[in-house]
Structure formats: structure tokens, C-alpha cells
Design a protein around this motif. Structure first.
Motif, mmCIF file in Angstrom:
data_model
loop_
_atom_site.group_PDB
_atom_site.id
_atom_site.type_symbol
_atom_site.label_atom_id
_atom_site.label_comp_id
_atom_site.label_asym_id
_atom_site.label_seq_id
_atom_site.Cartn_x
_atom_site.Cartn_y
_atom_site.Cartn_z
ATOM 1 N N TRP A 112 0.836 -1.205 0.000
ATOM 2 C CA TRP A 112 0.000 0.000 0.000
ATOM 3 C C TRP A 112 0.871 1.256 0.000
ATOM 4 O O TRP A 112 0.557 2.237 -0.684
ATOM 5 C CB TRP A 112 -0.915 -0.001 1.220
ATOM 6 C CG TRP A 112 -1.825 1.192 1.253
ATOM 7 C CD1 TRP A 112 -3.053 1.314 0.666
ATOM 8 C CD2 TRP A 112 -1.563 2.456 1.883
ATOM 9 N NE1 TRP A 112 -3.578 2.563 0.893
ATOM 10 C CE2 TRP A 112 -2.683 3.292 1.637
ATOM 11 C CE3 TRP A 112 -0.502 2.962 2.624
ATOM 12 C CZ2 TRP A 112 -2.758 4.594 2.121
ATOM 13 C CZ3 TRP A 112 -0.577 4.264 3.101
ATOM 14 C CH2 TRP A 112 -1.694 5.060 2.849
ATOM 15 N N ILE A 113 1.954 1.227 0.760
ATOM 16 C CA ILE A 113 2.848 2.389 0.803
ATOM 17 C C ILE A 113 3.428 2.669 -0.577
ATOM 18 O O ILE A 113 3.549 3.827 -0.995
ATOM 19 C CB ILE A 113 3.976 2.155 1.833
ATOM 20 C CG1 ILE A 113 3.402 2.159 3.254
ATOM 21 C CG2 ILE A 113 5.063 3.219 1.700
ATOM 22 C CD1 ILE A 113 4.419 1.824 4.327
ATOM 23 N N ARG A 114 3.769 1.618 -1.303
ATOM 24 C CA ARG A 114 4.338 1.821 -2.629
ATOM 25 C C ARG A 114 3.304 2.360 -3.618
ATOM 26 O O ARG A 114 3.652 2.978 -4.617
ATOM 27 C CB ARG A 114 4.957 0.520 -3.145
ATOM 28 C CG ARG A 114 6.404 0.381 -2.721
ATOM 29 C CD ARG A 114 7.205 1.562 -3.233
ATOM 30 N NE ARG A 114 8.530 1.677 -2.621
ATOM 31 C CZ ARG A 114 8.995 2.762 -2.058
ATOM 32 N NH1 ARG A 114 8.219 3.832 -1.943
ATOM 33 N NH2 ARG A 114 10.213 2.825 -1.582
ATOM 34 N N LEU A 115 2.028 2.145 -3.345
ATOM 35 C CA LEU A 115 0.987 2.737 -4.191
ATOM 36 C C LEU A 115 1.016 4.261 -4.140
ATOM 37 O O LEU A 115 0.556 4.928 -5.073
ATOM 38 C CB LEU A 115 -0.397 2.245 -3.752
ATOM 39 C CG LEU A 115 -0.835 0.854 -4.206
ATOM 40 C CD1 LEU A 115 -2.201 0.536 -3.628
ATOM 41 C CD2 LEU A 115 -0.869 0.769 -5.729
ATOM 42 N N GLN A 116 1.560 4.802 -3.063
ATOM 43 C CA GLN A 116 1.588 6.255 -2.904
ATOM 44 C C GLN A 116 2.518 6.922 -3.913
ATOM 45 O O GLN A 116 2.495 8.147 -4.075
ATOM 46 C CB GLN A 116 2.003 6.617 -1.474
ATOM 47 C CG GLN A 116 1.184 5.928 -0.395
ATOM 48 C CD GLN A 116 -0.316 6.003 -0.629
ATOM 49 O OE1 GLN A 116 -0.887 7.081 -0.745
ATOM 50 N NE2 GLN A 116 -0.956 4.843 -0.710
ATOM 51 N N LEU A 117 3.329 6.129 -4.593
ATOM 52 C CA LEU A 117 4.164 6.682 -5.660
ATOM 53 C C LEU A 117 3.310 7.307 -6.762
ATOM 54 O O LEU A 117 3.741 8.237 -7.449
ATOM 55 C CB LEU A 117 5.054 5.587 -6.260
ATOM 56 C CG LEU A 117 6.253 5.129 -5.423
ATOM 57 C CD1 LEU A 117 6.901 3.906 -6.069
ATOM 58 C CD2 LEU A 117 7.269 6.254 -5.286
ATOM 59 N N LEU A 118 2.098 6.787 -6.915
ATOM 60 C CA LEU A 118 1.211 7.290 -7.963
ATOM 61 C C LEU A 118 0.761 8.721 -7.702
ATOM 62 O O LEU A 118 0.300 9.402 -8.622
ATOM 63 C CB LEU A 118 -0.011 6.372 -8.100
ATOM 64 C CG LEU A 118 0.294 4.918 -8.495
ATOM 65 C CD1 LEU A 118 -0.988 4.101 -8.530
ATOM 66 C CD2 LEU A 118 0.999 4.872 -9.849
ATOM 67 N N ILE A 119 0.874 9.173 -6.459
ATOM 68 C CA ILE A 119 0.513 10.560 -6.149
ATOM 69 C C ILE A 119 1.745 11.359 -5.725
ATOM 70 O O ILE A 119 1.630 12.413 -5.101
ATOM 71 C CB ILE A 119 -0.572 10.632 -5.048
ATOM 72 C CG1 ILE A 119 -0.106 9.930 -3.774
ATOM 73 C CG2 ILE A 119 -1.879 10.030 -5.547
ATOM 74 C CD1 ILE A 119 -1.075 10.103 -2.605
ATOM 75 N N GLY A 120 2.913 10.832 -6.053
ATOM 76 C CA GLY A 120 4.146 11.577 -5.824
ATOM 77 C C GLY A 120 4.763 11.442 -4.452
ATOM 78 O O GLY A 120 5.718 12.153 -4.132
ATOM 79 N N VAL A 121 4.257 10.543 -3.620
ATOM 80 C CA VAL A 121 4.835 10.327 -2.289
ATOM 81 C C VAL A 121 5.898 9.237 -2.405
ATOM 82 O O VAL A 121 5.582 8.074 -2.653
ATOM 83 C CB VAL A 121 3.764 9.918 -1.263
ATOM 84 C CG1 VAL A 121 4.408 9.658 0.094
ATOM 85 C CG2 VAL A 121 2.695 10.994 -1.156
ATOM 86 N N ARG A 122 7.145 9.622 -2.231
ATOM 87 C CA ARG A 122 8.249 8.681 -2.424
ATOM 88 C C ARG A 122 9.014 8.511 -1.108
ATOM 89 O O ARG A 122 9.707 9.424 -0.659
ATOM 90 C CB ARG A 122 9.188 9.187 -3.519
ATOM 91 C CG ARG A 122 10.323 8.225 -3.868
ATOM 92 C CD ARG A 122 11.188 8.814 -4.967
ATOM 93 N NE ARG A 122 10.426 9.014 -6.184
ATOM 94 C CZ ARG A 122 10.232 8.072 -7.098
ATOM 95 N NH1 ARG A 122 10.745 6.867 -6.911
ATOM 96 N NH2 ARG A 122 9.536 8.328 -8.181
ATOM 97 N N LEU A 123 8.880 7.347 -0.506
ATOM 98 C CA LEU A 123 9.627 7.044 0.708
ATOM 99 C C LEU A 123 10.937 6.345 0.355
ATOM 100 O O LEU A 123 11.190 6.016 -0.808
ATOM 101 C CB LEU A 123 8.789 6.175 1.641
ATOM 102 C CG LEU A 123 7.496 6.810 2.165
ATOM 103 C CD1 LEU A 123 6.776 5.856 3.099
ATOM 104 C CD2 LEU A 123 7.770 8.131 2.866
ATOM 105 N N GLY A 124 11.751 6.100 1.360
ATOM 106 C CA GLY A 124 13.059 5.496 1.133
ATOM 107 C C GLY A 124 12.981 4.029 0.751
ATOM 108 O O GLY A 124 11.928 3.384 0.851
#
Length: 233
Positions: A196-208
């Protein structure tokens, strides 16, 4: 001769029904300890605490250090809450490495406590994101948190009732699922959350990239426990 008559029929020398049941129980009895192979993915999951997690490159260990500097209580809450996946890795590492040196009841309680905190934190974060309209698909995260947490509680209660509190494999009072089920469940939940966290890449949220490491380690745990479900440790 008396012992022989207890296990074998007097007429044809074949095993009695009780002896066959005992042999079947031994064959299907789950191992009381975790496989030593779990130490590697558990070590990787634990070590991910020092890898980049924050979008600015900070690791969770660095964030935790700052929290402890502000307040020891804040740091402790952060560790057992947001840091529950890393604590899970450390617990599995210790249990798999020490084997039967750890009392099964203590091992069970450690895992249940950690997974309970993991589910509680997940439910809280999911609700906060959904109520604020933040993130991508926050309702999916909240729904997953509610369903998985509810199932964890029900399964724990059902297993405790079915076992009657007694585990013949380790001669101790068992109050819930086996250690292997608990570890497999925890790893599966972490896999879902990382996805789910990696899905946030679709809205520009990029974690480490600590997320990818945690994901890989948790998948490895799940695969190892699935493949070795019926093999002794």
C-alpha cells in the motif's frame, strides 16, 4: 510383555487403534520452534530500521533517536507503534536463533503483543488518513486494518478454545495460535502494508528504499514458513 500388549493386538501383533492415533498425531504435530532459516530475513527486516525511510533520506532509527531526545515516553510509543515491524523482525530473529531455549509461552506472548500493537497502529493510521482525506486509497488501508485486526482476534480466540489451553507438543499451556502461524501472519500483514505504501508513488509520495527491503524480508519469511509448514525445525 505388558507394554507390548498395550500397543499391539494380542492376536495378530498389529498396532492398536490408540497406537495408530499416537503415530498420526506425531506425524501431523506442528514443530514447537521456528526454523533457523528465518534468522536471515528476520535480521534483514530488523536492520531495515537503519535504512532510508523518510522522503528526505532519514532512517527510522534517526527519527526514533530524535523522538527519544524530545521525550523518552514519545520515543517508546514511537518504537512499539510505528516501529512494530522492526520489533517484529527482532523478536523473530531472537526466537529463531535461540530455538527451544526460549519458553514457548514467552515466545507466544511476545509475538501476540507485538502483532496486537501492529494492528492497533495500522488501524489508527488508516483512520487518520481516511478522516483527513490524505494518501491514495486510505479507505482500503482502513478496511484492511479493520478486517485483518478482527480476524487476528477471532483466530486467536478460536485456536485457544480449540486447544483447550493445552499444547502437547511443548507441554505448556497454549493460549492461541502456533508460533509459525503468528510469524506468517505478521509477515503477511507487513507485505500488504508495504504494498500500500508503494501505491503512494502514484501521487508523488516517495519514501526510502527501506520499504523494499522490508517487503522482501517479509515475503521471504512467508515463503519459508509455507514451504516448511510440515517439516521439523
Amino acid at each position: 510383555m505388558g507394554d507390548e500388549h498395550d500397543e499391539y493386538d494380542d492376536h495378530d501383533g498389529e498396532p492398536t487403534e490408540d497406537a495408530l492415533e499416537d503415530e498420526l498425531a506425531d506425524a501431523t504435530r506442528p514443530p514447537a520452534t521456528l526454523p533457523i532459516a528465518l534468522t536471515l530475513p528476520a535480521l534483514v527486516l530488523t536492520a531495515a530500521i537503519a535504512l532510508p525511510l523518510h522522503p528526505d533520506g532519514f532512517s527510522f532509527a534517526q527519527l526514533l533517536y530524535v523522538a527519544f531526545l524530545r521525550s523518552p515516553l514519545e520515543g517508546l510509543i514511537m518504537l512499539i507503534g510505528f516501529g512494530s515491524p522492526f520489533c517484529f523482525g527482532a523478536i523473530v530473529l531472537a526466537l529463531a536463533g535461540l530455538g527451544d531455549q526460549v519458553h514457548p509461552r514467552l515466545a507466544e506472548r511476545l509475538l501476540v503483543a507485538n502483532l496486537s500493537l501492529l494492528h492497533a497502529q495500522l488501524l489508527l493510521v488508516g483512520f487518520m488518513l481516511w478522516s483527513r482525506g490524505q494518501g491514495m486509497m486510505p479507505l482500503a488501508l482502513l478496511g484492511f486494518a479493520a478486517v485483518s485486526g478482527g480476524y487476528f482476534i477471532l483466530h486467536h480466540a478460536r485456536e485457544a478454545a480449540a486447544a483447550g489451553g493445552i499444547d502437547d507438543t511443548a507441554q505448556f499451556v497454549r493460549s492461541g495460535p502456533t508460533l509459525r502461524w503468528l510469524v506468517r501472519w505478521g509477515a503477511t500483514v507487513i507485505v500488504a502494508v508495504c504494498g500500500w505504501i508503494r501505491l503512494q508513488l502514484l501521487i508523488g509520495v516517495r519514501l526510502g528504499w527501506a520499504i523494499e527491503v522490508m517487503l522482501a524480508a517479509s515475503v521471504a519469511m512467508t515463503v519459508l514458513l509455507t514451504r516448511n509448514r510440515n517439516t521439523p525445525s
